[in-house]
Design a protein around this motif. Structure first.
Motif, PDB file in Angstrom:
ATOM      1  N   LEU A 129      -8.770  -5.340  -0.093  1.00 63.13           N
ATOM      2  CA  LEU A 129      -8.942  -6.341   0.931  1.00 63.13           C
ATOM      3  C   LEU A 129      -7.735  -6.450   1.909  1.00 63.13           C
ATOM      4  O   LEU A 129      -7.798  -6.993   2.999  1.00 63.13           O
ATOM      5  N   PHE A 138       0.560   3.826  -2.945  1.00 61.80           N
ATOM      6  CA  PHE A 138      -0.167   5.095  -2.702  1.00 61.80           C
ATOM      7  C   PHE A 138       0.784   6.216  -2.534  1.00 61.80           C
ATOM      8  O   PHE A 138       0.385   7.346  -1.963  1.00 61.80           O
ATOM      9  N   GLU A 187      -5.014   0.598  -8.368  1.00 61.39           N
ATOM     10  CA  GLU A 187      -5.435  -0.724  -8.540  1.00 61.39           C
ATOM     11  C   GLU A 187      -5.885  -1.326  -7.133  1.00 61.39           C
ATOM     12  O   GLU A 187      -5.209  -1.070  -6.195  1.00 61.39           O
ATOM     13  N   ILE A 196     -10.568   2.113   6.280  1.00 57.21           N
ATOM     14  CA  ILE A 196      -9.731   1.668   5.694  1.00 57.21           C
ATOM     15  C   ILE A 196      -9.648  -0.108   5.871  1.00 57.21           C
ATOM     16  O   ILE A 196      -9.320  -0.526   5.097  1.00 57.21           O
ATOM     17  N   SER A 255       1.334   8.770   5.074  1.00 58.26           N
ATOM     18  CA  SER A 255       0.513   7.835   6.432  1.00 58.26           C
ATOM     19  C   SER A 255       1.578   7.191   6.905  1.00 58.26           C
ATOM     20  O   SER A 255       2.635   6.718   6.459  1.00 58.26           O
ATOM     21  N   ASN A 306       0.831  -1.073   0.132  1.00 55.01           N
ATOM     22  CA  ASN A 306       0.074   0.057   0.078  1.00 55.01           C
ATOM     23  C   ASN A 306       1.008   1.247   0.065  1.00 55.01           C
ATOM     24  O   ASN A 306       0.540   2.058  -0.709  1.00 55.01           O
ATOM     25  N   ALA A 307       2.044   1.119   0.766  1.00 56.81           N
ATOM     26  CA  ALA A 307       2.819   2.369   0.734  1.00 56.81           C
ATOM     27  C   ALA A 307       3.332   2.694  -0.589  1.00 56.81           C
ATOM     28  O   ALA A 307       3.421   3.887  -0.893  1.00 56.81           O
ATOM     29  N   LEU A 357      -5.937  -4.350   3.781  1.00 55.26           N
ATOM     30  CA  LEU A 357      -5.907  -3.856   5.241  1.00 55.26           C
ATOM     31  C   LEU A 357      -6.947  -4.693   5.794  1.00 55.26           C
ATOM     32  O   LEU A 357      -6.724  -5.055   7.186  1.00 55.26           O
ATOM     33  N   ALA A 358      -8.089  -5.197   5.471  1.00 59.47           N
ATOM     34  CA  ALA A 358      -8.937  -5.861   6.243  1.00 59.47           C
ATOM     35  C   ALA A 358      -8.454  -7.206   6.520  1.00 59.47           C
ATOM     36  O   ALA A 358      -8.488  -7.751   7.580  1.00 59.47           O
ATOM     37  N   ILE A 369      -4.451   9.937   3.847  1.00 59.70           N
ATOM     38  CA  ILE A 369      -6.009   9.499   4.071  1.00 59.70           C
ATOM     39  C   ILE A 369      -6.475  10.300   5.006  1.00 59.70           C
ATOM     40  O   ILE A 369      -6.217  10.854   6.030  1.00 59.70           O
ATOM     41  N   ARG A 397     -11.598   5.503  -9.817  1.00 54.34           N
ATOM     42  CA  ARG A 397     -10.230   5.039  -9.291  1.00 54.34           C
ATOM     43  C   ARG A 397      -8.878   4.876 -10.044  1.00 54.34           C
ATOM     44  O   ARG A 397      -8.947   4.556 -11.519  1.00 54.34           O
ATOM     45  N   TYR A 431     -13.368  -1.778   1.404  1.00 55.06           N
ATOM     46  CA  TYR A 431     -13.475  -0.218   1.701  1.00 55.06           C
ATOM     47  C   TYR A 431     -12.256   0.274   1.006  1.00 55.06           C
ATOM     48  O   TYR A 431     -11.132  -0.042   1.186  1.00 55.06           O
ATOM     49  N   GLN A 432     -12.541   1.307   0.195  1.00 52.51           N
ATOM     50  CA  GLN A 432     -11.428   2.112  -0.459  1.00 52.51           C
ATOM     51  C   GLN A 432     -11.870   3.650  -0.384  1.00 52.51           C
ATOM     52  O   GLN A 432     -13.116   3.878  -0.678  1.00 52.51           O
ATOM     53  N   VAL A 433     -10.680   4.397  -0.265  1.00 57.09           N
ATOM     54  CA  VAL A 433     -11.129   5.773  -0.097  1.00 57.09           C
ATOM     55  C   VAL A 433     -11.691   6.575  -1.367  1.00 57.09           C
ATOM     56  O   VAL A 433     -12.476   7.082  -1.357  1.00 57.09           O
ATOM     57  N   GLU A 434     -10.845   6.178  -2.436  1.00 58.47           N
ATOM     58  CA  GLU A 434     -11.399   6.458  -3.810  1.00 58.47           C
ATOM     59  C   GLU A 434     -12.568   5.799  -4.034  1.00 58.47           C
ATOM     60  O   GLU A 434     -12.698   4.736  -3.905  1.00 58.47           O
ATOM     61  N   PHE A 473       1.543   3.551   9.213  1.00 59.73           N
ATOM     62  CA  PHE A 473       0.566   2.268   9.590  1.00 59.73           C
ATOM     63  C   PHE A 473       1.576   1.506  10.748  1.00 59.73           C
ATOM     64  O   PHE A 473       2.616   1.549  10.615  1.00 59.73           O
TER      65      PHE A 473
HETATM   66  P1  ADP Z   1      -6.556  -1.721  -1.612  1.00 60.30           P
HETATM   67  O1  ADP Z   1      -5.343  -1.425  -1.519  1.00 60.30           O
HETATM   68  O2  ADP Z   1      -6.772  -2.950  -2.514  1.00 60.30           O
HETATM   69  O3  ADP Z   1      -7.593  -0.834  -2.401  1.00 60.30           O
HETATM   70  P2  ADP Z   1      -6.591  -1.930   1.182  1.00 60.30           P
HETATM   71  O4  ADP Z   1      -7.598  -2.570   2.247  1.00 60.30           O
HETATM   72  O5  ADP Z   1      -5.047  -2.342   1.198  1.00 60.30           O
HETATM   73  O6  ADP Z   1      -7.131  -2.241  -0.175  1.00 60.30           O
HETATM   74  O7  ADP Z   1      -6.625  -0.556   1.487  1.00 60.30           O
HETATM   75  C1  ADP Z   1      -7.833   0.396   1.528  1.00 60.30           C
HETATM   76  C2  ADP Z   1      -7.934   1.484   1.246  1.00 60.30           C
HETATM   77  O8  ADP Z   1      -6.918   2.383   2.134  1.00 60.30           O
HETATM   78  C3  ADP Z   1      -7.128   1.930  -0.104  1.00 60.30           C
HETATM   79  O9  ADP Z   1      -8.061   1.766  -1.455  1.00 60.30           O
HETATM   80  C4  ADP Z   1      -6.635   3.487   0.147  1.00 60.30           C
HETATM   81  O10 ADP Z   1      -7.809   4.224  -0.188  1.00 60.30           O
HETATM   82  C5  ADP Z   1      -6.369   3.433   1.477  1.00 60.30           C
HETATM   83  N1  ADP Z   1      -5.001   3.165   2.044  1.00 60.30           N
HETATM   84  C6  ADP Z   1      -4.487   2.051   2.360  1.00 60.30           C
HETATM   85  N2  ADP Z   1      -3.188   2.219   2.625  1.00 60.30           N
HETATM   86  C7  ADP Z   1      -2.796   3.518   2.347  1.00 60.30           C
HETATM   87  C8  ADP Z   1      -1.561   4.460   2.261  1.00 60.30           C
HETATM   88  N3  ADP Z   1      -0.735   3.919   2.522  1.00 60.30           N
HETATM   89  N4  ADP Z   1      -1.677   5.720   1.852  1.00 60.30           N
HETATM   90  C9  ADP Z   1      -2.994   6.216   1.384  1.00 60.30           C
HETATM   91  N5  ADP Z   1      -4.068   5.410   1.489  1.00 60.30           N
HETATM   92  C10 ADP Z   1      -4.010   4.035   1.611  1.00 60.30           C
END
Ligand code: ADP
Length: 416
Positions: free
Chosen positions: A374, A317, A370, A354, A400, A313-314, A376-377, A346, A367, A359-362, A402
């Motif tokens: 899933l 994003f 990609e 998240i 961010s 994710n890092a 983070l869940a 975020i 989008r 759940y996705q912020v966008e 984590f």
């Molecule tokens: P995915 O990455 O497949 O969308 P995740 O469950 O890993 O799903 O993350 C959920 C959402 O959290 C992401 O769609 C994004 O919106 C946000 N997110 C996660 N990690 C980061 C990050 N390092 N920086 C910014 N947004 C993040």
């Protein structure tokens, strides 16, 4: 106190007791056995039977009897229009038959089959919660004298209590059956995902291997194109990995294979600084590890999934050329992992959400990144299976962090 009043009070107490048992018994078979036992007892009868209406064939079937319920008896339908039980159900009224041989509706076949002799019957209809007649409760052969009005009343009260209890037990059994079916389907789905993702992984690692190799040999003009291929392949690998990782989440702790692991060593061995995806995005990845060991009781493979998900994710994003800092540290009785990036960040009100599945912020329609929502869940569920915590801090457009906190092994005996 008059003898009758005492008798009434005793009967009421017995009814309350029976009602308690009926309400607390959810096993249908045990419930039916209990009902016919008390039906015979309360009406001073030799035996009792319990018949339920089959809603499809509209015929009655024996569900329980003081005489052992043989398969033949259970399978023989009792037609509504040519049986005493049928008459009770259709009229929706209690009925006493002093001498069954005098009743043209009487069918002696069952008696013959089970070698029992029915002489008198008191039957009452059973109702569901909506007051629909769903069956018949019968007491057979009054022991002394004839069935009385009091017997009718008692059996009718018992039938009312029994009808609701039986309906409840049937619903519970149906739910349990549906639940078992769903679990089976869910297992099939999980197996399919596991097999499909496993099969996809093998050819993909060949592609990844060759592209990385070609990139090392490539001239500057083709590096960009190969980076695109590499990014696409890494993306595919991450999607497949998410699918594969569900096998841990869905089976809970049963699938964990924990052992004592040095968390520092685990992160060191993951060779994070040489991550393909980060290289493709020309990002700098720093890893800071302490000198000391941090022993934790974890499933190593599962915890690697958590670290990878946070790292992926890092990378995802954070824009090209960005920076990612990974650190491991002791904090009190815990080992902490921190994954920081200087990426898109975020919004504060989304920081809890998240970690929910999908759940996705966008919004999905706009989008740019990609993923299936899933990672983070899965990470959260896996960390919690290890009695750990996971959370995030972030600032939009700044980046961010984590955090994962895992309990350190304290007990000396544990670490020996
Ligand atoms: P995915 O990455 O497949 O969308 P995740 O469950 O890993 O799903 O993350 C959920 C959402 O959290 C992401 O769609 C994004 O919106 C946000 N997110 C996660 N990690 C980061 C990050 N390092 N920086 C910014 N947004 C993040």
């Amino acid at each position: 106190m008059k003898a009758q009043t005492i008798k009434d009070a005793e009967k009421l107490a017995r009814m309350v007791e029976i009602s308690g048992v009926l309400n607390s018994t959810t096993n249908l078979e045990r419930l039916l056995t209990y009902i016919i036992k008390v039906a015979a007892e309360l009406t001073d009868a030799e035996a009792a039977s319990f018949l339920l209406l089959d809603s499809k064939s509209r015929q009655l079937y024996f569900k329980a009897s003081s005489n052992e319920l043989s398969p033949k008896m259970a399978e023989t339908p009792v037609p509504l229009d040519s049986s005493i039980a049928g008459a009770i159900l259709l009229s929706n009224q209690p009925m006493i038959t002093e001498d069954v041989s005098q009743n043209p509706r009487w069918n002696p076949n069952i008696d013959h089959a089970i070698q029992f002799r029915t002489s008198s019957i008191l039957g009452v209809p059973l109702h569901d919660a909506g007051k629909q007649a769903i069956g018949v409760l019968e007491s057979l052969n009054k022991q002394n004298g004839r069935f009385s009005e009091e017997d009718v009343e008692t059996l009718a009260i018992l039938a009312d209590l029994a009808g609701v209890a039986v309906e409840k037990a049937r619903l519970i059994e149906e739910l349990q059956r549906a639940n078992a079916e769903l679990s089976e389907l869910d297992q099939l789905k999980s197996d399919f995902i596991a097999v499909a993702s496993h099969e996809l992984r093998t050819p993909l690692s060949v592609i990844l291997g060759y592209v990385s190799f070609l990139r090392e040999q490539a001239d500057p003009q083709t590096i960009d194109q190969l980076d695109n291929v590499l990014q696409a392949a890494v993306h595919l690998r991450n999607l497949i990995q998410d699918m594969l990782n569900f096998r841990y989440v869905d089976t809970g702790t049963t699938n964990l294979n924990p052992s004592q692991v040095d968390f520092v060593e685990l992160v060191r061995n993951m060779t994070i600084t040489r991550d393909d995806a980060a290289i493709a995005k020309q990002q700098v990845v720093n890893v800071q590890l302490p000198q000391e060991q941090l022993p934790v009781w974890i499933d190593q493979t599962v915890m690697e999934v958590v670290v990878s998900n946070l790292l992926n994710n890092a990378i995802k994003f954070t824009p090209k050329g960005g920076q990612i800092d990974i650190a491991v540290d002791r904090r009190g009785e815990e080992a902490w992992l921190m994954v920081a990036d200087n990426g898109i960040g975020i919004p504060p009100d989304k920081l809890d959400r998240i970690f929910k599945r999908f759940y996705q912020v966008e919004s999905a329609l706009r989008r740019e990144y990609e993923g299936m929502g899933l990672g983070l869940a899965i990470a959260k569920e896996l960390v919690e299976l290890h009695e750990g915590r996971i959370w995030a801090e972030s600032e939009v457009a700044k980046g961010s962090v984590f955090y994962v906190a895992l309990p350190l092994i304290q007990d000396l005996w544990f670490s020996m």
